[in-house]
Structures are given as C-alpha cells and as structure tokens.
Design a protein around this motif. Structure first.
Motif, mmCIF file in Angstrom:
data_model
loop_
_atom_site.group_PDB
_atom_site.id
_atom_site.type_symbol
_atom_site.label_atom_id
_atom_site.label_comp_id
_atom_site.label_asym_id
_atom_site.label_seq_id
_atom_site.Cartn_x
_atom_site.Cartn_y
_atom_site.Cartn_z
ATOM 1 N N ALA A 153 0.877 -1.122 -0.057
ATOM 2 C CA ALA A 153 -0.073 0.124 0.000
ATOM 3 C C ALA A 153 1.038 1.353 -0.182
ATOM 4 O O ALA A 153 2.121 1.153 -0.441
ATOM 5 C CB ALA A 153 -0.802 0.049 1.435
ATOM 6 N N THR A 154 0.514 2.288 0.203
ATOM 7 C CA THR A 154 1.186 3.394 0.299
ATOM 8 C C THR A 154 1.546 3.998 1.751
ATOM 9 O O THR A 154 2.639 4.954 1.770
ATOM 10 C CB THR A 154 0.601 4.774 -0.332
ATOM 11 N N THR A 155 0.998 3.539 2.638
ATOM 12 C CA THR A 155 1.415 4.082 4.133
ATOM 13 C C THR A 155 1.211 2.943 5.092
ATOM 14 O O THR A 155 0.868 1.778 4.759
ATOM 15 C CB THR A 155 0.366 5.136 4.610
ATOM 16 N N TYR A 156 1.837 3.029 6.191
ATOM 17 C CA TYR A 156 1.725 2.102 7.289
ATOM 18 C C TYR A 156 1.333 2.942 8.690
ATOM 19 O O TYR A 156 1.752 4.497 8.757
ATOM 20 C CB TYR A 156 2.887 1.232 7.446
ATOM 21 N N THR A 157 1.329 2.480 9.944
ATOM 22 C CA THR A 157 0.881 2.927 11.000
ATOM 23 C C THR A 157 1.677 2.201 12.155
ATOM 24 O O THR A 157 1.866 0.978 11.915
ATOM 25 C CB THR A 157 -0.667 2.557 11.257
ATOM 26 N N ILE A 158 2.248 2.879 13.098
ATOM 27 C CA ILE A 158 2.933 2.577 14.373
ATOM 28 C C ILE A 158 1.972 2.413 15.312
ATOM 29 O O ILE A 158 1.281 3.420 15.803
ATOM 30 C CB ILE A 158 4.092 3.157 14.649
ATOM 31 N N ARG A 159 1.429 1.425 15.849
ATOM 32 C CA ARG A 159 0.367 1.107 16.784
ATOM 33 C C ARG A 159 0.741 1.477 18.223
ATOM 34 O O ARG A 159 1.836 1.040 18.652
ATOM 35 C CB ARG A 159 -0.290 -0.159 16.667
ATOM 36 N N ASN A 160 -0.214 1.698 18.998
ATOM 37 C CA ASN A 160 0.190 2.032 20.597
ATOM 38 C C ASN A 160 -0.336 0.824 21.375
ATOM 39 O O ASN A 160 0.232 0.646 22.497
ATOM 40 C CB ASN A 160 -0.366 3.439 20.999
ATOM 41 N N ASP A 161 -1.234 0.047 20.963
ATOM 42 C CA ASP A 161 -1.827 -0.991 21.811
ATOM 43 C C ASP A 161 -2.048 -2.389 21.106
ATOM 44 O O ASP A 161 -2.124 -2.189 19.944
ATOM 45 C CB ASP A 161 -2.856 -0.538 22.638
ATOM 46 N N CYS A 162 -2.208 -3.335 22.045
ATOM 47 C CA CYS A 162 -2.593 -4.501 21.153
ATOM 48 C C CYS A 162 -3.624 -4.653 20.501
ATOM 49 O O CYS A 162 -3.992 -5.417 19.464
ATOM 50 C CB CYS A 162 -2.628 -5.843 22.372
ATOM 51 N N VAL A 170 -8.287 -7.501 22.096
ATOM 52 C CA VAL A 170 -7.151 -8.347 22.896
ATOM 53 C C VAL A 170 -7.148 -7.346 24.192
ATOM 54 O O VAL A 170 -7.579 -7.785 25.057
ATOM 55 C CB VAL A 170 -5.818 -8.294 21.968
ATOM 56 N N SER A 171 -6.569 -6.241 24.035
ATOM 57 C CA SER A 171 -6.332 -5.187 25.330
ATOM 58 C C SER A 171 -6.066 -4.017 24.892
ATOM 59 O O SER A 171 -4.951 -3.734 24.324
ATOM 60 C CB SER A 171 -5.528 -5.779 26.229
ATOM 61 N N SER A 172 -6.779 -2.959 24.955
ATOM 62 C CA SER A 172 -6.493 -1.622 24.954
ATOM 63 C C SER A 172 -5.452 -1.250 25.851
ATOM 64 O O SER A 172 -5.175 0.046 25.700
ATOM 65 C CB SER A 172 -7.542 -0.712 24.638
ATOM 66 N N ASN A 173 -5.418 -1.639 26.933
ATOM 67 C CA ASN A 173 -4.337 -1.342 28.010
ATOM 68 C C ASN A 173 -2.934 -2.147 27.831
ATOM 69 O O ASN A 173 -2.213 -1.532 28.539
ATOM 70 C CB ASN A 173 -4.982 -1.760 29.416
ATOM 71 N N ALA A 174 -2.646 -2.965 27.118
ATOM 72 C CA ALA A 174 -1.482 -3.636 26.707
ATOM 73 C C ALA A 174 -0.756 -2.868 25.627
ATOM 74 O O ALA A 174 -1.133 -2.702 24.477
ATOM 75 C CB ALA A 174 -1.730 -4.991 26.444
ATOM 76 N N THR A 175 0.218 -1.970 26.055
ATOM 77 C CA THR A 175 1.245 -1.233 25.500
ATOM 78 C C THR A 175 1.945 -2.179 24.481
ATOM 79 O O THR A 175 2.734 -3.136 24.682
ATOM 80 C CB THR A 175 2.179 -0.315 26.047
ATOM 81 N N ILE A 176 2.179 -1.721 23.167
ATOM 82 C CA ILE A 176 2.871 -2.562 22.233
ATOM 83 C C ILE A 176 4.374 -1.714 21.543
ATOM 84 O O ILE A 176 5.064 -2.536 21.454
ATOM 85 C CB ILE A 176 1.937 -3.039 21.053
ATOM 86 N N THR A 177 4.070 -0.389 21.823
ATOM 87 C CA THR A 177 5.302 0.297 21.319
ATOM 88 C C THR A 177 6.055 1.029 22.513
ATOM 89 O O THR A 177 5.184 2.110 22.855
ATOM 90 C CB THR A 177 4.790 1.196 20.006
#
Length: 185
Positions: A153-162, A170-177
């Motif tokens: 595609a043309t872009t990507y996203t760095i995610r903040n949570d699972c 899964v969990s919006s409280n579990a930090t991924i980055t």
C-alpha cells in the motif's frame, strides 16, 4: 549504590527511562524508516534524570561510561489491520553523539520480520522486540527508536496498543510500542 536504613533498601544514583506510545502514529510512507514520535503520540513514564529530548524523540544517556540495558517493542500495521498490506516491518534502536546529525553505526540493534500469507502475500500487523546491553563510550550519547515497513500500500501505522494489532479485541491497556533504558553499572 545502595544504602540500608532501618531495614529498608534505598537505591541512590539510579537511572531508568521508559517512554510509550499512547496513540497511533499514522500515515507513514511505505518503505521508509521513521522516528517513533513519542513526543506527539506518547508519554514518558519514567525519567529519573530528566534526560528526555522531545525535539529529537530521544533519551540522552546520563553517563559517558555506564553500562545500559536497552529494550524496545514496536507494533507496525496496515492502516486498516484487516487489509493485510505489510510485507515486512521492524524497528531499530539508533545512537548518536551529535544530536542525530549522524548516527553511531555500532551498536545499533533491532529486529525485522517478514510475513507472508498464502492469499495476498502480506499480513495485517507485525510486532517485534529486542534487547541489548550497551557500554557508553562518550558523553552526550542519545538513543531513539525508529520503525520501518515495506507494504503493498502507500502508508503504514505504528500502533500504541494490542487492540490495534488485531482484528478483534485483545487489550487496549497493553502497550505494544515502547523504549526502555536502565543503567546497570
């Protein structure tokens, strides 16, 4: 150095740092490395020496000869995780002693994963992590985390949570980055 006072151990001269992404970093160009923008999309959790530099999204080590344990995790995904556009992605910890006019080539470290599925040749998200021990050799060394993705595609996203990494909950409280730095000696 530790002191024992009335049976309590009090740690002195400790250095530890943790910053985490609290909102997604979106619209990142395909096939490019980008600083994780903790200053705009994150939060400093611990910074015992107040060495965070928001202007460069980096942490300046507090010792010119200290030994550090450095950990990171980064979650990279398609703009819509179920769209499966990620071919490969990863993260790298970079070092500089001149405020990132240039990089110290070593001891950079990181992790990259290439993922393919049988239908589209791409996947929706990739999370990688790595740890390394670093011996500082100069004053004013700064450390930052960068993300990378090659997509169809043309872009990507760095995610903040699972949750942002999956098509479900899964969990919006579990930090991924995040980036963590602890001085060991």
């Amino acid at each position: 150095m530790s002191q024992i006072i009335c049976g309590n151990v009090i740690e002195t001269a400790k250095e530890y740092f943790r910053v985490m992404l609290t909102s997604d970093q979106t619209g990142l160009s395909d096939n490019s490395s980008n600083d994780v923008n903790f200053a705009s999309n994150g939060s400093v959790v611990y910074d015992t020496l107040s060495n965070w530099d928001a202007s460069t999204n980096s942490y300046q080590l507090g010792s010119s000869d200290g030994v550090y344990l450095i950990n990171f995790s980064i979650g990279v995904s398609s703009p819509t995780v179920t769209a499966e556009s990620i071919i490969d992605a990863g993260g790298v910890v970079r070092f500089s002693d001149d405020n990132f006019s240039s990089f110290l080539g070593t001891p950079e470290f990181g992790n990259v994963t290439r993922g393919l599925d049988e239908n589209s040749g791409a996947i929706g998200s990739i999370a990688v992590s790595a740890s390394s021990i670093y011996k500082a050799t100069a004053a004013s060394v700064k450390v930052k985390l960068q993300g990378y993705a090659n997509t169809d595609a043309t872009t990507y996203t760095i995610r903040n949570d699972c949750n942002g990494m999956s098509g479900g909950s899964v969990s919006s409280n579990a930090t991924i980055t995040f980036l963590e730095i602890v001085r060991l000696a």
